[in-house]
Design an enzyme around this catalytic site. Structure first.
Site, PDB file in Angstrom:
ATOM      1  N   ASP A  32      -5.719  14.555  24.251  1.00 39.47           N
ATOM      2  CA  ASP A  32      -4.946  15.231  25.281  1.00 39.47           C
ATOM      3  C   ASP A  32      -5.378  15.178  26.572  1.00 39.47           C
ATOM      4  O   ASP A  32      -6.331  15.560  27.261  1.00 39.47           O
ATOM      5  CB  ASP A  32      -4.917  16.864  24.810  1.00 39.47           C
ATOM      6  CG  ASP A  32      -4.167  17.816  25.680  1.00 39.47           C
ATOM      7  OD1 ASP A  32      -3.255  17.483  26.356  1.00 39.47           O
ATOM      8  OD2 ASP A  32      -4.499  18.915  25.593  1.00 39.47           O
ATOM      9  N   HIS A  74      -5.063  24.032  27.148  1.00 40.72           N
ATOM     10  CA  HIS A  74      -5.562  22.608  27.256  1.00 40.72           C
ATOM     11  C   HIS A  74      -6.834  22.528  27.823  1.00 40.72           C
ATOM     12  O   HIS A  74      -7.014  23.210  28.720  1.00 40.72           O
ATOM     13  CB  HIS A  74      -4.386  21.652  28.099  1.00 40.72           C
ATOM     14  CG  HIS A  74      -3.007  21.736  27.329  1.00 40.72           C
ATOM     15  ND1 HIS A  74      -2.711  20.824  26.342  1.00 40.72           N
ATOM     16  CD2 HIS A  74      -1.994  22.491  27.628  1.00 40.72           C
ATOM     17  CE1 HIS A  74      -1.511  21.192  25.947  1.00 40.72           C
ATOM     18  NE2 HIS A  74      -0.992  22.086  26.674  1.00 40.72           N
TER      19      HIS A  74
END
Length: 558
Positions: free
Chosen positions: A199, A372
């Site tokens: 990610d 995140h």
């Protein structure tokens, strides 16, 4: 004779999620078999007029449906599971995911009325499954939704780790810390990790992403100080955030009501599966909250992204069915704006202030933390798994390039890093990573019940209509081509007819003259008549008011 497959090569093909935020989908090809990871949607940009959703192009999957052994899911966010109903209409293969993820998937399949006969198989984090020739480990990581997993796909060359959306939260709300041990074990064991896909969303942020627990303290402080109604907008899928809001409401003796379809659905699923604990006597129907004192109410709603039809946006505009914002309300927007939504969120905040609300949002307080990983966590992931090759995913190209530089900083050679584009066929051997081809890939637009039937030409027409409007010219002719009535001119989005009577009268006159010439020359072909009408109007209107509306001639024969 059966085709021999090269077991010393593994291919990965992104169908979305690289060079963009959303629409995440990846194919793994090994020994002639295909494994699908995720199938997400992307929400439309402003230029995609009237489009509801953007999904990956499934052409390659459909062409190779007999080779697809299953679908594995990392977590339950829309950008990872939203396209599943459309994909499962094309192929019927087993779908593997954690309990909450599949609970949300089942809800989506019911909406699309395709839930019967589907093979949804629950996998516990920390477990391994076999899908055809693929062995897949589900490795617990933290994110803004419970039950998120990274995946390790085992190959003869070593495991490929697909670290989907993740962060490392040392104090998670549910006490479930990421499985550092498993990640490190995969990195240390022979033959070592072949490749890491990770990610890149927060790669531009330095340091570490804050723990979700930080938000709990801020919410508690807001609830303690609020004297009237509290309205909280957050992502419907962030069950941990919802739990913290419920806990604060319980502590300060407030009842809680829910509004917004996705919020109500997700809360129902999460409660049913045991991921969300709300005492029954705390919940009130939104239609009954007017019976309670303002200081005893919390309203949990969708609309944190300023979506025009979402509940919070309707409240801000004053056209919600059951509740509107009033002076003294405290409104908490517990989310950050997804790239591209900043303007909509800003408009909603302004409208809320205008109605007298005290608005608390990310820019001025700690009411949101990201799900995140920031730079230090991304480095930690790279150092834990020690991959031979690295492919940054889940980000725009600036994010992918920055993540590639970060990988170089922790010692991965530049030649071992590949920045992918949608449709690239990425080949891995023990010695190299390279692109060996391209497949048809891109985006398919969903508009209502239509999937893929809106393309560039339709969007171009919608853009023209939105910019300059339309002029419809209606003419009635007989079988010999003689004009019986008309031309009648109708406009929409072009000019206000009552204030432009002279312009419309002159336009009508010009069309009449052009058609009279056609009649004099015995021209009766409809295509010629239509182009004559367009030519007569285009030149006149542009010279007169410098606009190019769409001109639509309609010829009726009696």
């Amino acid at each position: 004779m059966p085709k021999k497959h090269n077991i010393n090569e593994v291919k990965m093909i992104p169908l979305g999620g690289v060079g963009e935020i959303g629409k995440n989908m990846m194919l793994v090809e090994m020994a002639g078999e295909i494994l699908i990871i995720d199938a997400g949607v992307m929400f439309p940009e402003d230029d995609l007029l009237g489009i509801d959703l953007v999904i990956p192009d499934f052409s390659y999957v459909k062409e190779n449906a007999n080779r697809v052994k299953g679908i594995v899911l990392t977590h339950g966010h829309e950008d990872h599971i939203g396209a599943l109903p459309y994909l499962l209409k094309e192929i019927n293969v087993p779908v593997f995911g954690t309990k909450l993820t599949l609970g949300l998937v089942e809800g989506k399949l019911k909406e699309h009325r395709i839930n019967k006969g589907r093979k949804l198989k629950v996998v516990n984090p920390g477990s391994s499954i076999n899908v055809g020739s693929f062995k897949v480990d589900f490795i617990l990581v933290n994110h803004s939704i419970a039950d998120t997993c990274a995946l390790a796909i085992h190959t003869p060359l070593g495991p490929i780790i697909y670290a989907s959306d993740f962060k490392f939260d040392q104090t998670p709300i549910d006490g479930e810390v990421a499985d550092f041990h498993k990640l490190a074990e995969l990195g240390d064991n022979y033959p070592g990790v072949l490749a890491l896909f990770a990610d890149s969303t927060n790669v531009e942020r330095e340091g570490y992403t804050l723990s979700e627990k930080v938000v709990g303290g801020t919410i508690d402080d807001i609830f303690r100080k609020a004297r009237n109604r509290i309205v909280v907008a957050t992502f419907a899928s962030n069950i941990h955030r919802v739990q913290q809001i419920v806990d604060a409401a319980f502590k300060y003796n407030r009842k809680i009501a829910f509004t917004g379809r996705s919020m109500i659905n997700n809360i129902e699923i999460a409660r049913e599966l045991g991921y969300l604990i709300i005492p029954e006597d705390m919940i009130v129907d939104i239609r009954n909250i007017s019976n309670l004192p303002d200081d005893k109410i919390v309203l949990l709603t969708t609309g944190s992204q300023g979506e025009p039809m979402a509940a919070l946006t309707r409240m801000a505009r004053g056209d919600h069915y059951h509740i509107n914002i009033k002076d003294g309300d405290t409104v908490v927007i517990s989310a950050s704006a997804i790239p591209g939504n900043e303007k909509l969120v800003g408009q909603t905040i302004n409208q809320l202030f205008k109605r007298g609300a005290n608005v608390i949002y990310e820019d001025i307080s700690g009411v949101h933390v990201s799900g995140h990983a920031s730079q230090e966590e991304l480095k930690l992931m790279l150092n834990l798994v020690k991959p031979e090759f690295f492919v940054p995913v889940h980000g725009e190209f600036r994010h992918l390039h920055r993540h590639a530089k970060l990988a170089e900083e922790v010692g991965i050679p530049e030649k071992n890093i590949y920045i992918a584009d949608i449709g690239d066929v990425i080949s891995f051997t023990k010695r190299r990573v390279k692109k060996v081809g391209e497949i048809r890939a891109g985006q398919v637009l969903v508009d209502g019940l239509g999937v893929g039937d809106v393309g560039n030409i339709v969007l171009r027409d919608r853009k023209l209509l939105s910019e300059d409007g339309i002029i419809i010219v209606v003419v009635t002719i007989d079988k010999k081509g003689k004009i019986l009535s008309g031309p009648d001119i109708i406009t929409r989005g072009f000019v206000y007819i009552r204030e432009s009577e002279e312009l419309i009268a002159e336009a009508t006159s010009r069309v009449e003259k052009a058609l009279a010439e056609c009649e004099a020359n015995n021209i009766t072909e409809w295509s010629v008549l239509k182009s004559t009408i367009r030519d007569a109007l285009n030149d006149y209107i542009y010279k007169k008011i410098k606009r190019n509306p769409m001109i639509l001639p309609i010829i009726m024969q009696v």
